[in-house]
Design a protein around this motif. Structure first.
Motif, PDB file in Angstrom:
ATOM      1  N   PRO B 209       0.806  -1.223   0.000  1.00 39.16           N
ATOM      2  CA  PRO B 209       0.000   0.000   0.000  1.00 39.16           C
ATOM      3  C   PRO B 209       0.838   1.272   0.000  1.00 39.16           C
ATOM      4  CG  PRO B 209      -0.205  -1.174   2.084  1.00 39.16           C
ATOM      5  CD  PRO B 209       0.525  -2.061   1.170  1.00 39.16           C
ATOM      6  N   THR B 210       1.997   1.246   0.670  1.00 37.02           N
ATOM      7  CA  THR B 210       2.806   2.472   0.696  1.00 37.02           C
ATOM      8  C   THR B 210       3.349   2.768  -0.690  1.00 37.02           C
ATOM      9  OG1 THR B 210       4.665   1.120   1.390  1.00 37.02           O
ATOM     10  CG2 THR B 210       3.488   2.343   3.099  1.00 37.02           C
ATOM     11  N   LYS B 211       3.794   1.722  -1.377  1.00 38.53           N
ATOM     12  CA  LYS B 211       4.311   1.934  -2.735  1.00 38.53           C
ATOM     13  C   LYS B 211       3.217   2.447  -3.644  1.00 38.53           C
ATOM     14  CE  LYS B 211       8.366  -0.821  -3.767  1.00 38.53           C
ATOM     15  NZ  LYS B 211       8.862  -2.086  -4.264  1.00 38.53           N
ATOM     16  N   MET B 212       2.026   1.845  -3.508  1.00 35.96           N
ATOM     17  CA  MET B 212       0.933   2.272  -4.365  1.00 35.96           C
ATOM     18  C   MET B 212       0.576   3.709  -4.083  1.00 35.96           C
ATOM     19  SD  MET B 212      -1.633  -0.870  -4.946  1.00 35.96           S
ATOM     20  CE  MET B 212      -2.054  -1.238  -3.270  1.00 35.96           C
ATOM     21  N   ALA B 213       0.594   4.073  -2.791  1.00 35.98           N
ATOM     22  CA  ALA B 213       0.255   5.455  -2.451  1.00 35.98           C
ATOM     23  C   ALA B 213       1.281   6.407  -3.040  1.00 35.98           C
ATOM     24  CB  ALA B 213       0.203   5.619  -0.928  1.00 35.98           C
ATOM     25  N   LYS B 214       2.550   5.985  -2.986  1.00 35.38           N
ATOM     26  CA  LYS B 214       3.596   6.836  -3.563  1.00 35.38           C
ATOM     27  C   LYS B 214       3.392   7.015  -5.057  1.00 35.38           C
ATOM     28  CE  LYS B 214       7.424   5.826  -0.479  1.00 35.38           C
ATOM     29  NZ  LYS B 214       8.649   5.031  -0.348  1.00 35.38           N
ATOM     30  N   MET B 215       3.107   5.890  -5.736  1.00 35.99           N
ATOM     31  CA  MET B 215       2.885   5.959  -7.186  1.00 35.99           C
ATOM     32  C   MET B 215       1.733   6.888  -7.498  1.00 35.99           C
ATOM     33  SD  MET B 215       4.899   4.435  -9.155  1.00 35.99           S
ATOM     34  CE  MET B 215       4.035   4.237 -10.670  1.00 35.99           C
ATOM     35  N   GLN B 216       0.680   6.743  -6.724  1.00 43.26           N
ATOM     36  CA  GLN B 216      -0.492   7.574  -6.945  1.00 43.26           C
ATOM     37  C   GLN B 216      -0.140   9.047  -6.806  1.00 43.26           C
ATOM     38  OE1 GLN B 216      -3.488   6.171  -4.338  1.00 43.26           O
ATOM     39  NE2 GLN B 216      -5.143   6.832  -5.644  1.00 43.26           N
ATOM     40  N   ALA B 217       0.623   9.338  -5.716  1.00 45.28           N
ATOM     41  CA  ALA B 217       0.973  10.733  -5.472  1.00 45.28           C
ATOM     42  C   ALA B 217       1.804  11.285  -6.626  1.00 45.28           C
ATOM     43  CB  ALA B 217       1.749  10.842  -4.161  1.00 45.28           C
ATOM     44  N   ILE B 218       2.743  10.467  -7.107  1.00 42.80           N
ATOM     45  CA  ILE B 218       3.605  10.939  -8.181  1.00 42.80           C
ATOM     46  C   ILE B 218       2.812  11.128  -9.465  1.00 42.80           C
ATOM     47  CG2 ILE B 218       5.549  10.353  -9.644  1.00 42.80           C
ATOM     48  CD1 ILE B 218       6.727   8.838  -7.291  1.00 42.80           C
ATOM     49  N   LEU B 219       2.010  10.128  -9.790  1.00 43.60           N
ATOM     50  CA  LEU B 219       1.314  10.168 -11.075  1.00 43.60           C
ATOM     51  C   LEU B 219       0.315  11.312 -11.152  1.00 43.60           C
ATOM     52  CD1 LEU B 219       0.815   6.400 -11.718  1.00 43.60           C
ATOM     53  CD2 LEU B 219       2.126   7.952 -13.090  1.00 43.60           C
ATOM     54  N   SER B 220      -0.229  11.667  -9.990  1.00 45.50           N
ATOM     55  CA  SER B 220      -1.205  12.747 -10.039  1.00 45.50           C
ATOM     56  C   SER B 220      -0.541  14.062 -10.399  1.00 45.50           C
ATOM     57  CB  SER B 220      -1.907  12.866  -8.694  1.00 45.50           C
ATOM     58  OG  SER B 220      -0.959  13.126  -7.689  1.00 45.50           O
ATOM     59  N   GLN B 221       0.778  14.149 -10.147  1.00 41.02           N
ATOM     60  CA  GLN B 221       1.463  15.409 -10.402  1.00 41.02           C
ATOM     61  C   GLN B 221       2.015  15.507 -11.818  1.00 41.02           C
ATOM     62  OE1 GLN B 221       1.760  17.685  -8.015  1.00 41.02           O
ATOM     63  NE2 GLN B 221       0.958  16.482  -6.319  1.00 41.02           N
ATOM     64  N   PHE B 222       1.865  14.486 -12.600  1.00 41.07           N
ATOM     65  CA  PHE B 222       2.480  14.496 -13.921  1.00 41.07           C
ATOM     66  C   PHE B 222       1.843  15.514 -14.846  1.00 41.07           C
ATOM     67  CE2 PHE B 222       5.531  11.718 -13.074  1.00 41.07           C
ATOM     68  CZ  PHE B 222       5.583  10.467 -13.658  1.00 41.07           C
ATOM     69  N   THR B 223       2.693  16.137 -15.657  1.00 45.98           N
ATOM     70  CA  THR B 223       2.164  16.970 -16.735  1.00 45.98           C
ATOM     71  C   THR B 223       1.818  16.055 -17.912  1.00 45.98           C
ATOM     72  OG1 THR B 223       4.330  17.264 -17.715  1.00 45.98           O
ATOM     73  CG2 THR B 223       3.685  18.853 -16.033  1.00 45.98           C
ATOM     74  N   GLU B 224       1.170  16.676 -18.916  1.00 47.34           N
ATOM     75  CA  GLU B 224       0.789  15.931 -20.117  1.00 47.34           C
ATOM     76  C   GLU B 224       2.003  15.258 -20.740  1.00 47.34           C
ATOM     77  OE1 GLU B 224      -2.514  16.060 -21.064  1.00 47.34           O
ATOM     78  OE2 GLU B 224      -1.937  14.460 -22.423  1.00 47.34           O
ATOM     79  N   ASP B 225       3.069  16.064 -20.854  1.00 48.86           N
ATOM     80  CA  ASP B 225       4.291  15.579 -21.477  1.00 48.86           C
ATOM     81  C   ASP B 225       4.863  14.394 -20.717  1.00 48.86           C
ATOM     82  OD1 ASP B 225       7.558  16.947 -22.088  1.00 48.86           O
ATOM     83  OD2 ASP B 225       6.247  15.742 -23.385  1.00 48.86           O
ATOM     84  N   GLN B 226       4.923  14.545 -19.399  1.00 49.24           N
ATOM     85  CA  GLN B 226       5.496  13.486 -18.575  1.00 49.24           C
ATOM     86  C   GLN B 226       4.643  12.236 -18.660  1.00 49.24           C
ATOM     87  OE1 GLN B 226       5.560  15.712 -14.925  1.00 49.24           O
ATOM     88  NE2 GLN B 226       7.781  15.798 -14.940  1.00 49.24           N
ATOM     89  N   MET B 227       3.324  12.439 -18.693  1.00 48.30           N
ATOM     90  CA  MET B 227       2.431  11.291 -18.751  1.00 48.30           C
ATOM     91  C   MET B 227       2.622  10.524 -20.053  1.00 48.30           C
ATOM     92  SD  MET B 227       0.483   9.439 -17.173  1.00 48.30           S
ATOM     93  CE  MET B 227      -0.497   9.899 -15.797  1.00 48.30           C
ATOM     94  N   SER B 228       2.800  11.255 -21.149  1.00 47.17           N
ATOM     95  CA  SER B 228       2.961  10.542 -22.417  1.00 47.17           C
ATOM     96  C   SER B 228       4.294   9.803 -22.455  1.00 47.17           C
ATOM     97  CB  SER B 228       2.823  11.515 -23.583  1.00 47.17           C
ATOM     98  OG  SER B 228       4.071  11.842 -24.122  1.00 47.17           O
ATOM     99  N   ARG B 229       5.299  10.390 -21.860  1.00 46.34           N
ATOM    100  CA  ARG B 229       6.591   9.707 -21.831  1.00 46.34           C
ATOM    101  C   ARG B 229       6.527   8.462 -20.963  1.00 46.34           C
ATOM    102  NH1 ARG B 229      11.841  11.517 -23.255  1.00 46.34           N
ATOM    103  NH2 ARG B 229      11.181  13.649 -23.539  1.00 46.34           N
ATOM    104  N   TYR B 230       5.846   8.584 -19.825  1.00 40.85           N
ATOM    105  CA  TYR B 230       5.699   7.438 -18.933  1.00 40.85           C
ATOM    106  C   TYR B 230       4.938   6.320 -19.624  1.00 40.85           C
ATOM    107  CZ  TYR B 230       4.602   4.776 -14.767  1.00 40.85           C
ATOM    108  OH  TYR B 230       4.481   3.778 -13.837  1.00 40.85           O
ATOM    109  N   GLU B 231       3.905   6.739 -20.369  1.00 37.03           N
ATOM    110  CA  GLU B 231       3.114   5.793 -21.131  1.00 37.03           C
ATOM    111  C   GLU B 231       3.984   5.030 -22.118  1.00 37.03           C
ATOM    112  OE1 GLU B 231      -0.310   7.978 -22.387  1.00 37.03           O
ATOM    113  OE2 GLU B 231      -0.335   6.737 -24.187  1.00 37.03           O
TER     114      GLU B 231
END
Lengths: 128, 320
Positions: B209-231
């Protein structure tokens, strides 16, 4: 040391003593499309330069070739080439090792789930 | 490439994520069924001693699954749920749809003999498990590995969307047992980011759960550009068929097992990652910018060799 990236359209490998089913010529651009997306994902430009992609592909093919040869050397002692030979090769590299074990366990899970589906269908068949 | 890629990839990534979690849902449900006695449960549904059948009705936002008793002319509720969403949200008015409307529309386009197309609202229980296995089976045939879903979805976006909607309706029925309602609610989320973060939070990184919470926190902050790169990072993969062909030509043996191909693809992908990251480091040292050039890659490769991350050749390659 490394191949110049601008090269002929096909490249001949020095033939190994083992006969192989496919011809010795290796086509360029086998992984080109996938590599473009991958390099963008890892930090390159959205449109990586084609010569860069060709060079990376060459490097990757060389890497896989060397790995496979080493794995074969290890596997020949055991008899057959198996997955564990590759895992042994990357044992020192922890991120790769963990990633590979994760991939293998996911594959097992999906295989089990698929089996569950098939058995499910059979049960339905007998019920109806 | 970027404009075409980012729009369709984003859409497909969403679909892929939904697909993945739908598949996961289905698998969890199957497992739960299996942990109980499967034969008895199915029999109980299919051959009810009172000769009843189950049906699903939906009115607006409320969904109910009920037993219908013909003889006594009454219904017995089994499951009830209402989906809440904000009708007045501007984004919602424009593009997002009720998932069942969307599923209905998509089904009209799907081939006429798909079992789900006929009864969406009045599905009888005998159809249920059939739909489940059909839809699920179709999906699972394509998915060996969660990374592999990427190329398959890219090439066949239409069939995957129809099989998604097959699962939509079956998941409603399936959720009777599991009661897992949270995942369906995601389709009503208006924010794309929220969608991503909620779905990706369920990702089996380590069920931590801690890892998932961290991922969630990070992903929510992504910009469009970052999200497409992560994708791109998540979905890109070397094709297994090409890798298999390469391995066969190297080893000379035809017996390259599937796990071996998967492992080598994974290793190669990580190696590419190391190369590109090191090349970027080289570029910042030289204070250059723009796309990566071959000289940077060569320097990165040289440094990796020194670090010992590249296997050394036991035999020198004399002729190229």
């Amino acid at each position: 040391m490394s191949n110049p990236s601008a090269g002929a359209s096909s490249k001949s490998k020095v033939g190994s003593s083992q006969p192989s089913e496919t011809s010795f010529k290796r086509k360029r651009g086998v992984f080109q499309k996938d590599l473009q997306h991958m390099m963008y994902g890892f930090g390159d430009d959205p449109n990586p330069l084609p010569e860069t992609v060709a060079l990376v592909e060459d490097i990757v093919v060389e890497y896989v070739t060397d790995m496979a040869h080493k794995a074969q050397d290890i596997g020949s002692k055991r008899g057959k080439l198996s997955v564990d030979d590759f895992l042994y090769l990357i044992r020192k590299d922890l991120p790769k090792l963990n990633r590979c074990t994760e991939l293998l366990s996911m594959q097992e899970e999906l295989k089990q789930a698929r089996k569950a589906f098939e058995v499910d269908e059979e049960k339905l068949g007998t019920l109806e | 490439m970027k404009s075409i890629v980012s729009n369709t990839l984003t859409q497909e990534f969403r679909n892929y994520n939904r697909l993945y979690f739908l598949v996961k849902d289905l698998l969890d449900f199957i497992r739960k069924i299996y942990s109980r006695n499967p034969v008895n449960d199915l029999k109980k549904c299919l051959a009810d001693e009172k000769a009843r059948y189950q049906f699903v009705i939906r009115a607006g936002t409320d969904t109910e699954v009920l037993w219908n008793d013909g003889r006594q002319s009454k219904t017995e509720p089994v499951y009830k749920r209402s989906i809440e969403f904000d009708q007045n949200h501007p984004k919602r008015m424009k593009q997002s749809k009720d998932p069942f409307e969307a599923a209905l529309e998509e089904q009209e386009e799907s081939p006429p003999n798909s079992p789900v197309g006929e009864d969406e609202l009045n599905s009888q229980t005998p159809n249920e498990p059939q739909n489940q296995t059909n839809g699920g089976h179709n999906l699972l045939v394509d998915d060996d590995d969660y990374d592999e879903i990427g190329p398959n979805v890219k090439n066949s976006s239409h069939p995957s969307s129809t099989s998604t909607c097959k699962l939509h309706s079956t998941i409603v029925n399936a959720n009777v047992a599991t009661g897992a309602t949270t995942k369906n609610k995601e389709y009503d989320d208006d924010e794309e980011e929220e969608n991503m973060e909620v779905e990706l939070s369920k990702f089996p990184s380590s069920a931590d759960p801690t890892k998932m919470a961290k991922m969630q926190a990070i992903l929510s902050q992504f910009t469009e550009d970052q999200m497409s790169r992560y994708e791109s990072f998540r979905r890109s993969a070397l094709q297994r068929s090409n890798m298999r062909r390469l391995l066969v030509s190297i080893t000379g043996s035809q017996k390259i097992s599937l796990p071996m191909t998967i492992v080598v693809c994974g290793i190669a992908k990580m190696f590419v990652g190391e190369l590109v990251e090191k090349a970027r480091i080289v570029m910042t040292e030289r204070k250059e910018s723009g796309p990566i050039r071959p000289c940077h890659i060569r320097e990165a490769y040289r440094r990796l060799k020194i670090e010992g991350k590249v296997p050394k050749r036991s035999v020198q390659r004399l002729f190229r």
